[in-house]
Structure formats: structure tokens, C-alpha cells
Design a protein around this motif. Sequence first.
Motif, PDB file in Angstrom:
ATOM      1  N   ILE A  40       0.824  -1.831  -0.142  1.00 43.91           N
ATOM      2  CA  ILE A  40      -0.205   0.382   0.295  1.00 43.91           C
ATOM      3  C   ILE A  40       1.219   0.888  -0.363  1.00 43.91           C
ATOM      4  CG2 ILE A  40      -1.633   1.172   0.918  1.00 43.91           C
ATOM      5  CD1 ILE A  40      -3.116  -1.157   2.366  1.00 43.91           C
ATOM      6  N   LEU A  41       1.606   1.170   1.034  1.00 39.20           N
ATOM      7  CA  LEU A  41       2.680   2.570   1.444  1.00 39.20           C
ATOM      8  C   LEU A  41       3.544   2.663   0.251  1.00 39.20           C
ATOM      9  CD1 LEU A  41       3.643   2.283   4.519  1.00 39.20           C
ATOM     10  CD2 LEU A  41       2.151   3.950   4.001  1.00 39.20           C
ATOM     11  N   SER A  42       4.021   1.747  -0.951  1.00 40.82           N
ATOM     12  CA  SER A  42       4.290   1.845  -2.578  1.00 40.82           C
ATOM     13  C   SER A  42       3.526   2.723  -3.657  1.00 40.82           C
ATOM     14  CB  SER A  42       5.449   0.143  -2.586  1.00 40.82           C
ATOM     15  OG  SER A  42       4.049  -0.572  -2.972  1.00 40.82           O
ATOM     16  N   PHE A  49       8.852  -1.610  -2.500  1.00 38.47           N
ATOM     17  CA  PHE A  49       8.146  -2.548  -1.995  1.00 38.47           C
ATOM     18  C   PHE A  49       8.979  -3.033  -0.947  1.00 38.47           C
ATOM     19  CE2 PHE A  49       7.631  -6.435  -0.666  1.00 38.47           C
ATOM     20  CZ  PHE A  49       6.203  -6.544  -0.128  1.00 38.47           C
ATOM     21  N   GLY A  50      10.466  -4.048  -1.636  1.00 41.73           N
ATOM     22  CA  GLY A  50      11.259  -4.042  -0.943  1.00 41.73           C
ATOM     23  C   GLY A  50      12.530  -3.408   0.197  1.00 41.73           C
ATOM     24  N   GLN A  51      12.256  -1.620  -0.090  1.00 45.14           N
ATOM     25  CA  GLN A  51      13.304  -0.956   0.703  1.00 45.14           C
ATOM     26  C   GLN A  51      12.192  -0.786   2.082  1.00 45.14           C
ATOM     27  OE1 GLN A  51      13.572   2.320  -2.251  1.00 45.14           O
ATOM     28  NE2 GLN A  51      15.415   1.958  -2.467  1.00 45.14           N
ATOM     29  N   LEU A  55      11.653  -1.456   5.996  1.00 46.07           N
ATOM     30  CA  LEU A  55      12.184  -0.825   6.889  1.00 46.07           C
ATOM     31  C   LEU A  55      10.874  -0.655   7.664  1.00 46.07           C
ATOM     32  CD1 LEU A  55      12.880   2.776   4.779  1.00 46.07           C
ATOM     33  CD2 LEU A  55      14.248   1.715   6.451  1.00 46.07           C
ATOM     34  N   LEU A  56       9.963  -1.224   7.810  1.00 43.17           N
ATOM     35  CA  LEU A  56       8.884  -1.491   8.618  1.00 43.17           C
ATOM     36  C   LEU A  56       8.915  -2.356   9.952  1.00 43.17           C
ATOM     37  CD1 LEU A  56       5.664  -1.285   6.231  1.00 43.17           C
ATOM     38  CD2 LEU A  56       6.132   0.401   7.384  1.00 43.17           C
ATOM     39  N   ASN A  57       9.603  -3.167   8.619  1.00 44.03           N
ATOM     40  CA  ASN A  57      10.236  -4.651  10.082  1.00 44.03           C
ATOM     41  C   ASN A  57      10.873  -4.410  11.115  1.00 44.03           C
ATOM     42  OD1 ASN A  57       8.656  -7.335   9.747  1.00 44.03           O
ATOM     43  ND2 ASN A  57       9.329  -6.202   7.639  1.00 44.03           N
ATOM     44  N   LEU A  58      11.804  -3.151  10.820  1.00 42.43           N
ATOM     45  CA  LEU A  58      12.504  -2.807  11.792  1.00 42.43           C
ATOM     46  C   LEU A  58      12.383  -2.777  13.284  1.00 42.43           C
ATOM     47  CD1 LEU A  58      14.834  -0.440  10.209  1.00 42.43           C
ATOM     48  CD2 LEU A  58      15.557  -2.686  11.107  1.00 42.43           C
ATOM     49  N   PRO A  59      11.375  -2.151  13.582  1.00 49.15           N
ATOM     50  CA  PRO A  59      10.546  -1.826  15.221  1.00 49.15           C
ATOM     51  C   PRO A  59      10.378  -3.430  15.226  1.00 49.15           C
ATOM     52  CG  PRO A  59       9.875  -0.512  13.658  1.00 49.15           C
ATOM     53  CD  PRO A  59       9.865  -1.340  12.728  1.00 49.15           C
ATOM     54  N   PHE A  77      15.755 -11.881  10.974  1.00 50.97           N
ATOM     55  CA  PHE A  77      16.067 -10.568  10.360  1.00 50.97           C
ATOM     56  C   PHE A  77      16.989 -11.377   8.990  1.00 50.97           C
ATOM     57  CE2 PHE A  77      19.965  -8.430   9.583  1.00 50.97           C
ATOM     58  CZ  PHE A  77      19.550  -6.993   9.203  1.00 50.97           C
ATOM     59  N   VAL A  78      17.200 -11.934   9.143  1.00 47.33           N
ATOM     60  CA  VAL A  78      18.025 -12.764   7.649  1.00 47.33           C
ATOM     61  C   VAL A  78      16.764 -12.650   6.808  1.00 47.33           C
ATOM     62  CG1 VAL A  78      19.296 -14.848   6.502  1.00 47.33           C
ATOM     63  CG2 VAL A  78      19.432 -13.796   8.955  1.00 47.33           C
ATOM     64  N   ALA A  79      15.630 -13.625   7.168  1.00 50.84           N
ATOM     65  CA  ALA A  79      14.168 -14.350   5.976  1.00 50.84           C
ATOM     66  C   ALA A  79      13.696 -12.425   5.836  1.00 50.84           C
ATOM     67  CB  ALA A  79      13.062 -15.110   7.245  1.00 50.84           C
ATOM     68  N   VAL A  80      14.102 -11.346   6.352  1.00 53.93           N
ATOM     69  CA  VAL A  80      13.375 -10.289   5.768  1.00 53.93           C
ATOM     70  C   VAL A  80      13.803  -9.313   5.048  1.00 53.93           C
ATOM     71  CG1 VAL A  80      12.455  -7.704   6.408  1.00 53.93           C
ATOM     72  CG2 VAL A  80      11.679  -9.303   7.518  1.00 53.93           C
ATOM     73  N   SER A  81      15.935  -9.903   5.326  1.00 51.28           N
ATOM     74  CA  SER A  81      16.144  -9.230   4.840  1.00 51.28           C
ATOM     75  C   SER A  81      16.352  -9.986   3.159  1.00 51.28           C
ATOM     76  CB  SER A  81      17.820  -9.155   4.998  1.00 51.28           C
ATOM     77  OG  SER A  81      17.933  -8.347   5.852  1.00 51.28           O
ATOM     78  N   LEU A  82      16.143 -10.952   2.874  1.00 54.00           N
ATOM     79  CA  LEU A  82      16.510 -12.405   2.549  1.00 54.00           C
ATOM     80  C   LEU A  82      14.865 -11.385   1.092  1.00 54.00           C
ATOM     81  CD1 LEU A  82      18.174 -13.507  -0.060  1.00 54.00           C
ATOM     82  CD2 LEU A  82      17.169 -16.205   1.612  1.00 54.00           C
ATOM     83  N   LEU A  83      13.583 -11.170   1.615  1.00 56.18           N
ATOM     84  CA  LEU A  83      12.773 -11.432   0.702  1.00 56.18           C
ATOM     85  C   LEU A  83      13.009  -9.567   0.423  1.00 56.18           C
ATOM     86  CD1 LEU A  83       9.713 -12.015  -0.019  1.00 56.18           C
ATOM     87  CD2 LEU A  83       9.015 -11.294   1.932  1.00 56.18           C
ATOM     88  N   SER A  84      13.277  -8.821   0.859  1.00 55.87           N
ATOM     89  CA  SER A  84      14.038  -7.564   0.360  1.00 55.87           C
ATOM     90  C   SER A  84      14.418  -7.380  -0.493  1.00 55.87           C
ATOM     91  CB  SER A  84      14.435  -6.575   2.014  1.00 55.87           C
ATOM     92  OG  SER A  84      12.973  -6.664   3.026  1.00 55.87           O
TER      93      SER A  84
END
Length: 199
Positions: A40-42, A49-51, A55-59, A77-84
Motif C-alpha cells: 500500500i505504501l509503495s 516495496f523491498g525498501q 524498514l517497516l520490520n525494524l521495530p 532478520f535474515v528472512a526479511v533481509s533476504l525477501l527484501s
Amino acid sequence: MKLTHQWLSIVEGCILTALGLYLLNSSSLLISGTAGVGMILSTLTSLTFGQLFFLLNLPFYILAWRALGKEFAIRTFVAVSLLSALSELFKHIVYIELHPIVSAILGGLLVGFGLTILFRHNASLGGLNILAVYLERRFKIHAGRTTLVADICILMAAVLVLDVWGLLFSLLAFLCLSSVVGRYHRPPKWAQNTETKHA
């Protein structure tokens, strides 16, 4: 050998999820959780979307580290980074054009299977996935139910960026995802172990 198997499974889960999200994005459809918020934000910002997903997952890593353990937080963290990273890569190397109904079904199924693999190997894709795993570990609320509630909330927010057909096709994707997670996900042994540790 077991550790290698777990990390390979996490990579496989991310690839399936990234491909599913690509299909949905290619038809301007949404999916649940933080990924849906990122989609939605993209459309409303200049970020990809990747960026946004990263960022949204950091908190949420703080919650994961404190409530679900260091190992879970690191894998997430690894999974989110890889998916991004995969989401950014697929935009340049993959070109698939499908009817929105097909994109909704295949995209929802792929994301559902990807999430199931990650859940089974003590990882998630952050955000509401962390909440789903936390509720399952502490209160034995099935992850599929939590994702379904998240789907409804994201779908309501999607009114801002989608037309009626986009909403209906996104709902179809949500149902496919929830169906897969609900039928194939089983709380693994680490869920029961963590419940004992945090009691």
C-alpha cells in the motif's frame, strides 16, 4: 547437517514468498501483514516495496528478541533481509504476466507455503508474522487465525488504493494464503519449548 537443512529451508521459504509477492505486485494486488502494508505504501511513496518491507520490520525485531528469543529474531532478520533483496531482484529478472485471478490464487498459495516453511523452522517475515508466532507460542492461538484477522484489516485499508475488482482479487489471495497456513502449519516443538521458558 540439521542447521544446514534449517537455513536452506528458510531460503526456500523466502524464494516462494518472493515469487508469490511478485505475482501479486504484477497484478496490483495486496497480501496480508507487513507485506500488505508495504504494498500500500509503495503506491503512496517513492520507496520500493523491498525498501519499505525492510524498514517497516525494524521495530518488530525488538519484540522478537525479547519475547521470542535471540535465535528467532536473528532468523527473522535474515528472512526479511533476504525477501527484501529477492523482491528487488525479481523486478529486474522475472517477467510474468497473468490474469489477476490466476495471480491471486498462485500468489496467495506461494506466500502461504513460504510462510509455513518459515514458521516450521523458527523464523518469520517480521511484523504481524512475529505477532502470529508470539500468540501461538504463548496462548496457542493458531497462526492461521491471526493472519486471517490481519488480512481483513489490510483489506479494509486497501480501499484507499484499490478498486472493487482489486479488492475482490486481493481477498481471494488472502483466503488462499490463510487456507494453506491453516491446513499445513503445525506448531513445531520449539513453540512448546518456548512456552515453557517464558512461563
